[in-house]
Design an enzyme around this catalytic site. Structure first.
Site, PDB file in Angstrom:
ATOM      1  N   LYS A 195       0.814  -1.217   0.000  1.00 39.35           N
ATOM      2  CA  LYS A 195       0.000   0.000   0.000  1.00 39.35           C
ATOM      3  C   LYS A 195       0.850   1.270   0.000  1.00 39.35           C
ATOM      4  O   LYS A 195       0.596   2.181  -0.784  1.00 39.35           O
ATOM      5  CB  LYS A 195      -0.946   0.009   1.213  1.00 39.35           C
ATOM      6  CG  LYS A 195      -1.970  -1.107   1.212  1.00 39.35           C
ATOM      7  CD  LYS A 195      -2.882  -1.050   2.416  1.00 39.35           C
ATOM      8  CE  LYS A 195      -2.187  -1.149   3.746  1.00 39.35           C
ATOM      9  NZ  LYS A 195      -1.562  -2.436   4.040  1.00 39.35           N
ATOM     10  N   ARG A 223     -10.559   1.322   9.141  1.00 39.78           N
ATOM     11  CA  ARG A 223     -10.100   0.014   9.597  1.00 39.78           C
ATOM     12  C   ARG A 223     -11.201  -0.878  10.143  1.00 39.78           C
ATOM     13  O   ARG A 223     -10.968  -2.043  10.415  1.00 39.78           O
ATOM     14  CB  ARG A 223      -9.021   0.178  10.662  1.00 39.78           C
ATOM     15  CG  ARG A 223      -7.760   0.783  10.108  1.00 39.78           C
ATOM     16  CD  ARG A 223      -6.636   0.705  11.104  1.00 39.78           C
ATOM     17  NE  ARG A 223      -5.425   1.283  10.578  1.00 39.78           N
ATOM     18  CZ  ARG A 223      -4.534   0.624   9.845  1.00 39.78           C
ATOM     19  NH1 ARG A 223      -4.720  -0.630   9.560  1.00 39.78           N
ATOM     20  NH2 ARG A 223      -3.458   1.237   9.410  1.00 39.78           N
ATOM     21  N   ARG A 282      11.437  -7.128   4.299  1.00 44.15           N
ATOM     22  CA  ARG A 282      11.438  -5.725   4.731  1.00 44.15           C
ATOM     23  C   ARG A 282      12.087  -5.589   6.107  1.00 44.15           C
ATOM     24  O   ARG A 282      12.816  -4.635   6.368  1.00 44.15           O
ATOM     25  CB  ARG A 282      10.002  -5.175   4.754  1.00 44.15           C
ATOM     26  CG  ARG A 282       9.929  -3.691   5.060  1.00 44.15           C
ATOM     27  CD  ARG A 282       8.554  -3.131   4.822  1.00 44.15           C
ATOM     28  NE  ARG A 282       7.656  -3.423   5.920  1.00 44.15           N
ATOM     29  CZ  ARG A 282       6.367  -3.097   5.957  1.00 44.15           C
ATOM     30  NH1 ARG A 282       5.819  -2.496   4.927  1.00 44.15           N
ATOM     31  NH2 ARG A 282       5.613  -3.381   6.993  1.00 44.15           N
ATOM     32  N   ARG A 336      12.962  -3.068  11.454  1.00 42.27           N
ATOM     33  CA  ARG A 336      11.741  -2.995  12.265  1.00 42.27           C
ATOM     34  C   ARG A 336      11.498  -4.338  12.932  1.00 42.27           C
ATOM     35  O   ARG A 336      11.414  -5.375  12.280  1.00 42.27           O
ATOM     36  CB  ARG A 336      10.529  -2.656  11.384  1.00 42.27           C
ATOM     37  CG  ARG A 336      10.412  -1.209  11.030  1.00 42.27           C
ATOM     38  CD  ARG A 336       9.230  -0.899  10.147  1.00 42.27           C
ATOM     39  NE  ARG A 336       7.976  -1.480  10.605  1.00 42.27           N
ATOM     40  CZ  ARG A 336       6.814  -1.268  10.012  1.00 42.27           C
ATOM     41  NH1 ARG A 336       6.743  -0.500   8.953  1.00 42.27           N
ATOM     42  NH2 ARG A 336       5.720  -1.837  10.473  1.00 42.27           N
ATOM     43  N   ARG A 380      -0.140 -10.286  13.067  1.00 42.18           N
ATOM     44  CA  ARG A 380      -0.626  -9.059  12.429  1.00 42.18           C
ATOM     45  C   ARG A 380      -1.569  -9.381  11.273  1.00 42.18           C
ATOM     46  O   ARG A 380      -2.612  -8.735  11.108  1.00 42.18           O
ATOM     47  CB  ARG A 380       0.543  -8.213  11.908  1.00 42.18           C
ATOM     48  CG  ARG A 380       1.308  -7.506  12.999  1.00 42.18           C
ATOM     49  CD  ARG A 380       2.593  -6.870  12.523  1.00 42.18           C
ATOM     50  NE  ARG A 380       2.429  -5.973  11.399  1.00 42.18           N
ATOM     51  CZ  ARG A 380       3.405  -5.639  10.564  1.00 42.18           C
ATOM     52  NH1 ARG A 380       4.628  -6.131  10.722  1.00 42.18           N
ATOM     53  NH2 ARG A 380       3.187  -4.810   9.565  1.00 42.18           N
TER      54      ARG A 380
END
Length: 191
Positions: A14, A89, A128, A134, A146
């Site tokens: 996104k 959301r 990533r 992260r 998640r």
């Protein structure tokens, strides 16, 4: 003005695609967190309300978050449109957001969902995580959680837009440019 909800699971692409769409179509890319921080910094009434919740360590009510986003859209009405990256959301947020947008003579034109299989999402996020450092992208069990939370709580918003005839599934597999071309074709088809 085109208002686009860009949707998809964590790692669907996104953010990458929103940046390209913003450039091509001169759209605002709306990140809820960034808008909230801007409202607080500007000391608007909505920002002050949000700051009160944050200072108490509480989550702001959906209605307040929606008001902040709607206020942002209204104050940027001179643009070609907006990309809502992963917002709304929840179905409750989508319903309330539609009412607020209609009050100001606006609407969500389309929800574009980047459809990516779960195993590909896991692979992308792990990759990533190696690059970004992260922590939430470096642990497979955290990533799978998640995705599970997204599937249980957020993915259902697609049904809301399907019922309105505003939902378009976009194949999220391929090169960045191939996926971008698919998104552009869907946006160009909006009346």
């Amino acid at each position: 003005m085109k208002n686009i909800v860009l949707f998809g699971g964590p790692g669907a692409g996104k953010g990458t695609q929103a940046a390209k769409l913003k450039e091509k179509y001169s759209l605002n890319h709306i990140s809820t967190g960034e808008v909230i921080r801007a409202e607080i910094a500007a000391e608007t009434e909505l920002g002050k309300s949000m700051k009160d919740y944050i200072s108490r360590g509480e989550l702001a009510p959906d209605a307040l978050v929606i008001d902040i986003i709607a206020d942002y859209v209204k104050s940027h009405s001179d643009c070609a449109g907006n990309i809502f990256d992963g917002f709304p959301r929840t179905t409750a947020q989508a319903e309330a957001f539609d009412k607020i947008m209609a009050r100001d003579g606006m609407k969500v034109d389309v929800m574009l969902e980047l459809v990516v299989p779960e195993e590909e999402l896991v692979k992308r996020l792990m990759l990533r995580g190696e690059v970004s450092g992260r922590a939430d992208d470096a642990n497979e069990s955290v990533i799978r959680n998640r995705i599970a939370v997204y599937n249980a709580q957020t993915a259902v918003v697609a049904e809301f837009y399907k019922a309105q005839g505003k939902y378009v599934a976009i194949d999220g597999i391929g090169t960045i440019d191939e996926i971008f071309d698919r998104l552009c074709a869907a946006i160009d088809a909006i009346e």
